[in-house]
Design an enzyme around this catalytic site. Structure first.
Site, short mmCIF file in Angstrom:
data_model
loop_
_atom_site.label_atom_id
_atom_site.label_comp_id
_atom_site.label_asym_id
_atom_site.label_seq_id
_atom_site.Cartn_x
_atom_site.Cartn_y
_atom_site.Cartn_z
N GLY A 150 0.69 -1.04 -0.06
CA GLY A 150 0.03 0.11 -0.16
C GLY A 150 0.89 1.27 -0.18
O GLY A 150 0.78 2.33 -0.62
N ARG A 151 2.02 1.32 0.89
CA ARG A 151 2.84 2.51 1.06
C ARG A 151 3.68 2.72 -0.27
O ARG A 151 4.45 3.71 -0.24
CB ARG A 151 3.31 2.70 2.41
CG ARG A 151 4.23 1.32 2.63
CD ARG A 151 4.48 1.32 4.26
NE ARG A 151 5.06 0.10 4.82
CZ ARG A 151 4.33 -0.84 4.85
NH1 ARG A 151 3.06 -1.01 4.90
NH2 ARG A 151 5.25 -2.01 5.36
N HIS A 161 9.42 28.93 12.79
CA HIS A 161 9.07 29.72 13.75
C HIS A 161 7.91 29.21 14.46
O HIS A 161 7.08 29.63 15.16
CB HIS A 161 8.04 31.03 12.81
CG HIS A 161 9.11 31.90 11.97
ND1 HIS A 161 9.85 33.12 12.23
CD2 HIS A 161 9.25 31.49 10.50
CE1 HIS A 161 10.26 33.45 11.30
NE2 HIS A 161 9.99 32.64 10.10
N LYS A 210 -7.59 -2.38 14.48
CA LYS A 210 -8.93 -2.62 13.62
C LYS A 210 -9.69 -3.56 14.28
O LYS A 210 -11.00 -3.42 14.21
CB LYS A 210 -8.41 -3.01 12.14
CG LYS A 210 -7.49 -2.00 11.34
CD LYS A 210 -7.22 -2.62 10.03
CE LYS A 210 -6.22 -1.82 9.20
NZ LYS A 210 -5.72 -2.57 7.95
N GLU A 269 5.83 2.59 9.05
CA GLU A 269 5.19 1.47 8.81
C GLU A 269 5.87 0.32 8.22
O GLU A 269 5.63 -0.85 8.48
CB GLU A 269 3.83 1.81 7.80
CG GLU A 269 2.79 0.66 8.10
CD GLU A 269 1.50 0.96 7.34
OE1 GLU A 269 0.33 1.11 7.96
OE2 GLU A 269 1.45 0.87 6.01
O1 F6P Z 1 -4.16 0.21 8.14
C1 F6P Z 1 -2.70 -0.08 7.36
C2 F6P Z 1 -2.82 -0.22 5.79
O2 F6P Z 1 -3.37 -1.42 5.67
C3 F6P Z 1 -1.94 0.34 4.92
O3 F6P Z 1 -0.91 -0.24 5.03
C4 F6P Z 1 -2.56 0.70 3.79
O4 F6P Z 1 -1.93 1.81 2.94
C5 F6P Z 1 -3.92 1.31 4.31
O5 F6P Z 1 -4.32 0.63 5.51
C6 F6P Z 1 -5.00 1.18 3.36
O6 F6P Z 1 -5.37 -0.04 2.96
P1 F6P Z 1 -6.25 -0.32 1.60
O7 F6P Z 1 -5.69 0.37 0.46
O8 F6P Z 1 -6.42 -1.78 1.71
O9 F6P Z 1 -7.61 0.30 1.86
#
Ligand code: F6P
Length: 540
Positions: free
Chosen positions: A263-264, A380, A507, A349
């Protein structure tokens, strides 16, 4: 005993030998220090002369990287090995920006084909939205695009859209990530549903924040244009295509990517669609090309001439040898305002891990706290602590030679002067003699009273990343530079930077708590603090 203890011990011993020399002294004893401790590569000048290192330290760090197998690990990632071992996945975000279809380096000859076939679809859709060929349910050209996603499905596109503002000539972009109703509501307030396109971006298509926002957005559009036409205002990006189908978005507007894209690390994939719509496919191609150039540099340059490796080694030095637990990223580039937030996910992460790849407890500290804000604003606000506080914070400055506003050259000159002034001040500090001299004209007693406050310790490490201009290509290089830096650090710590199990517990607990917050279930099984908070927040 760690298998790298020889290398760690050599580094610690060397750091000890440097202890009584501050940065001023290190500069004074070597007039070529800036030449020796800097690198120009891929249009970037990386100046790390103001770090508390010397060439011996860099050689010892390179030896550590070699002993940790950084190069072999890098090659195995590029080759498509199951590098994300806890999720059983390859890690191939680099294939997303590899121009060679069917690259032999990827996990199979078909990887490049998949990537490029999807890019063709994305370019077509982006152009269609930009030129009105794909229009709204009322036949109007879309004036606004709202990306609904969170984490990696939000931070990358948000950051890149801001960074490439001078190149954005398509519909206006908006981003909704937070499940807080304020985010969606404030975004929709000024939008016309008839000319708004939503992109639902979620790798898994299960993330509760994104799904909740998507459903509310669909209700909003349905109310304005009718439920039967609302679907025309939606596109989606995901790896879970059957889930997208169940949501009811027509497959012609669904764009995919693959489980080997974290994802990242996904801004290079279809997750970048909003950027492509705003800035156009040609600029997006340049963005990919920049990242690819950095990939090639990372793959090929020797360790001490390799920009991501150098950044990684300096990160290790500051974190593990000098025990600095945070690092500040300070872009003197307003359009990189979201870059620190983007890097927080990328870095924290990825490298916020407490066990090795094999599940053993780590024996060294791992990822630092990453934070920052653009300069000059931060000056600042929080720089006081960086200069005179009791915690040393290594700083990373980013600065372009040229702005995109040549008619406002005075601004850029001031920006550059400020950026360089900060690293100089951090390095040199101000001695008592210098502070005394700067107070000429005041009485001796005033000087004595003020002196302790006006002395700066200095000797605070920073590095500067300078480049010509923040173009799409340069932005691609900068992001890839930091991605690979995170990789190098993770490889030395022998952790898996590509999973994120730590976010799962929260979660799961949120899912458990929801019926209690809704009053459908008793809170008695919860600890007394959580139970009292639920009661307060549900009854107030
Ligand atoms: O909660 C972390 C995570 O799994 C991230 O690694 C990811 O980028 C994000 O949630 C969003 O996940 P998704 O693209 O599956 O909605």
């Amino acid at each position: 005993m760690s298998k790298l203890s020889t290398q760690w011990n050599a580094l610690k011993a060397h750091a000890k030998s440097l202890e009584d020399k501050n940065l001023r002294a290190l500069f004074a004893e070597d007039s070529n220090r800036a030449d020796k401790l800097s690198l120009e590569a891929e249009g970037i000048l990386l100046d790390y002369a103001k770090q508390r290192v010397d060439p011996t330290a860099m050689n010892l760090l390179a030896a550590l990287a070699t002993a940790a197998g950084v190069e072999a690990k890098r090659d195995s990632m590029f080759a498509g090995a199951i590098f994300n071992n806890t999720e059983g996945r390859a890690v191939l975000h680099t294939a997303l920006r590899d121009p060679k279809t069917g690259s032999a380096r990827a996990s199979g000859p078909e990887t490049g084909d998949l990537v490029h076939a999807e890019l063709v679809k994305l370019r077509q859709f982006a152009n269609d939205v930009r030129n009105g060929k794909y229009s709204s349910s009322t036949g109007a050209t879309f004036s606004d695009v709202v990306n609904i996603g969170i984490g990696g499905s939000d931070l990358g596109p948000v950051m890149v859209t801001g960074a490439l503002a001078p190149y954005c000539d398509g519909p206006r972009l908006h981003y909704v990530s937070n499940v807080d109703s304020a985010h969606l509501s404030d975004t929709l307030k000024n939008l016309n549903a008839e000319t708004t396109l939503f992109i639902i971006a979620s790798k898994t298509f299960t993330t509760i924040e994104t799904m909740t926002n998507a459903l509310s957005a669909r209700d909003w559009v349905s109310e304005k244009v009718g439920a039967e036409r609302a679907g025309l205002h939606f596109a989606a990006v995901s790896t879970a295509l059957e889930k997208v189908q169940a949501f009811g978005i027509d497959s012609s507007r669904v764009f995919g990517f693959w489980d080997w894209v974290g994802g990242r690390y996904s801004v290079w994939s279809a997750i970048g669609l909003p950027v492509m719509i705003a800035a156009g496919p040609e600029n997006f191609d340049q963005f990919l090309a920049g990242a690819h150039e950095m990939d090639e540099h990372f793959r090929q340059a020797p360790l001490l001439e390799n920009a991501p490796v150098l950044l990684g080694l300096l990160g290790i030095w500051n974190r593990n040898i000098l025990a600095h637990s945070t690092r500040a990223v300070l872009p003197y580039d307003q359009r990189l305002a979201r870059f620190p937030a983007y890097l927080q996910q990328l870095d924290m992460e990825s490298n916020g891990k407490g066990v090795t790849r094999d599940g053993d407890l780590v024996t060294t500290d791992t990822g630092p706290v990453v934070w920052g804000e653009p300069g000059t604003n931060g000056q600042h606000a929080f720089y006081q602590l960086i200069h005179q506080g009791t915690t040393v914070i290594p700083c990373e400055f980013l600065i372009a030679a040229k702005s995109h506003e040549p008619h406002l050259q005075q601004h850029q000159s001031l920006l550059i002067a400020n950026c360089l002034a900060q690293s100089e001040a951090l390095m040199n500090g101000r001695t008592a003699e210098e502070a005394r001299a700067a107070m000429q004209g005041k009485s001796e007693s005033e000087i004595d009273a003020l002196l302790p406050h006006k002395v700066f310790p200095g000797d605070r490490p920073s590095l500067t990343i300078a480049y010509e201009q923040l173009t799409p290509k340069m932005l691609g290089k900068l992001i890839a530079l930091y991605e690979h830096r995170v990789f190098v650090e993770g490889a030395i710590w022998d952790i898996n930077p590509f999973d994120q199990w730590g976010v799962e517990l929260g979660k799961e607990l949120a899912t458990q708590l929801l019926p209690m917050v809704l009053g459908e279930q008793s809170v008695e099984q919860k600890d007394s603090s959580t139970a009292a908070l639920v009661k307060y927040l549900s009854n107030t």
